[in-house]
Design a protein around this motif. Structure first.
Motif, short mmCIF file in Angstrom:
data_model
loop_
_atom_site.label_atom_id
_atom_site.label_comp_id
_atom_site.label_asym_id
_atom_site.label_seq_id
_atom_site.Cartn_x
_atom_site.Cartn_y
_atom_site.Cartn_z
N SER A 1 -3.78 -2.21 7.38
CA SER A 1 -5.23 -2.03 7.28
C SER A 1 -5.95 -2.54 8.53
O SER A 1 -7.15 -2.29 8.70
N GLU B 1 -5.02 6.96 9.59
CA GLU B 1 -6.22 7.39 10.31
C GLU B 1 -5.85 8.24 11.52
O GLU B 1 -4.85 8.00 12.19
N CYS C 1 4.82 -2.71 11.12
CA CYS C 1 4.43 -3.53 9.97
C CYS C 1 5.67 -3.82 9.14
O CYS C 1 6.25 -2.91 8.55
N ILE D 1 -0.88 4.64 2.09
CA ILE D 1 -1.43 4.01 3.28
C ILE D 1 -2.51 4.91 3.86
O ILE D 1 -2.34 6.12 3.99
N LYS D 2 -3.63 4.30 4.19
CA LYS D 2 -4.74 5.04 4.77
C LYS D 2 -4.39 5.37 6.21
O LYS D 2 -4.57 4.56 7.12
N SER E 1 -6.61 -5.59 9.25
CA SER E 1 -7.49 -6.73 8.97
C SER E 1 -6.88 -8.02 9.48
O SER E 1 -5.71 -8.08 9.83
N VAL F 1 0.69 4.69 11.16
CA VAL F 1 -0.50 4.13 10.52
C VAL F 1 -1.73 4.77 11.15
O VAL F 1 -2.67 5.16 10.47
N LEU G 1 0.84 -1.19 0.00
CA LEU G 1 0.00 0.00 0.00
C LEU G 1 0.88 1.25 0.00
O LEU G 1 1.44 1.63 1.02
N ASN H 1 0.17 -5.45 4.07
CA ASN H 1 -1.10 -4.76 3.80
C ASN H 1 -2.14 -5.07 4.86
O ASN H 1 -2.93 -4.21 5.25
N GLN H 2 -2.14 -6.31 5.35
CA GLN H 2 -3.08 -6.66 6.43
C GLN H 2 -2.75 -5.90 7.71
O GLN H 2 -3.65 -5.49 8.45
#
Length: 294
Positions: free
Chosen positions: A292, A58, A210, A55-56, A294, A143, A52, A288-289
């Motif tokens: 995110s 937040e 990560c 990267i989103k 997830s 992140v 990613l 990516n997990q």
């Protein structure tokens, strides 16, 4: 039938079998070449999965708490606020304690000083700087980040953290299981003509938790693919040489052996590259997990 005649017939049969086996072997080699070419085509079409890039990131910012209260002589410390915060995480989970991060401490102190200096009490400064921008300015690559703000006069650090805990948004930041680090500032100053404490909690999940995909693996695959392209050219040239060489000559057999060796070399390197691509793509999935959640 004489022994000589029988021997001659046997020799002819053996020669026929040898030639038949040779052509069968040659056909198999050429078939192997066709498979090799197809392998190269498929490998060149193999895409690395993408980590990613965007990267989103937040940012969690519940509405600031302005408590008021009467000024007193109690001196508040960031160390005790961090301890009380981790006490709440333990009692409400238990969740892993947050690790104090010096960059986040700097972010929190800069935020508290700026609010007193410019007389505002919001997550975004009058100049448009938010918690994410401030974290970035102190080289905190994240992140997730979260910011809790509180203003007022308090009897102790326990009361400060309990007031945050009584507010759903601030409580969510304190108990967010994805946060791993914290920075705190608690300073006294004058806000709107009154003496008060300004409290700032900065929560973070650093990008470093990560594991990023190996650049070395990706570079190695790209080097291998260049070598495979060169081998493919050599295989094509050797095939052309074989087709233009007298099949009954010793040179023909030699070229066939050379061709076969190139194919073996190609297939070995091709399999190695495919294994590396699989390893790299698995790393991308894990990364990516992680980012995110997830």
């Amino acid at each position: 039938m004489s022994k000589i005649l029988k021997s001659s017939i046997l020799v002819l049969i053996l020669i026929a079998i040898a030639f038949g086996a040779f052509y069968y072997y040659r056909d198999n080699i050429l078939k192997l070449y066709e498979n090799t070419s197809e392998e190269l085509s498929n490998l060149n079409k193999t895409d690395f999965k993408d980590a990613l890039n965007e990267i989103k990131k937040e940012v969690f910012t519940p509405s600031p708490l302005n408590i008021g209260g009467v000024s007193n002589n109690y001196f508040l410390t960031k160390e005790k606020i961090i301890a009380q915060t981790n006490f709440q995480r333990y009692n409400n989970g238990p969740l892993a304690p947050l690790i104090e991060n010096q960059k986040l401490n700097q972010v929190a102190l800069a935020k508290a000083n700026d609010m007193f200096l410019n007389q505002y009490f919001e997550h975004v400064s009058p100049s448009g700087v938010g918690p994410g921008d401030l974290a970035k300015s102190f080289e905190y690559d994240y992140v997730l980040v979260g910011e809790n703000l509180i203003l007022g006069n308090f009897k102790d650090e326990k009361e400060v953290v309990e007031l945050w805990m009584n507010s759903p948004g601030h409580r969510a930041n304190i108990l967010n299981e994805r946060f791993t680090e914290i920075g705190v500032a608690i300073i006294k100053g004058t806000y709107k003509g009154k003496t008060a404490w300004m409290g700032v909690q900065e929560f973070g999940l650093p990008l470093s938790v990560c594991d990023q995909p190996s650049v070395e693996i990706k570079n190695k695959v790209e080097i291998n693919q260049a070598e495979l392209n060169e081998l493919s050219v050599k295989i094509d040239l050797k095939k052309e040489e074989i087709e233009n060489t007298n099949k009954k000559s010793n040179e023909y057999s030699k070229k066939v052996d050379e061709y076969n060796q190139l194919v073996v070399e190609y297939n070995t390197l091709s399999q190695l590259s495919k294994n590396l691509i699989l390893q790299y793509n698995n790393q991308v999935n894990v990364f990516n997990q992680c980012v995110s959640g997830s």
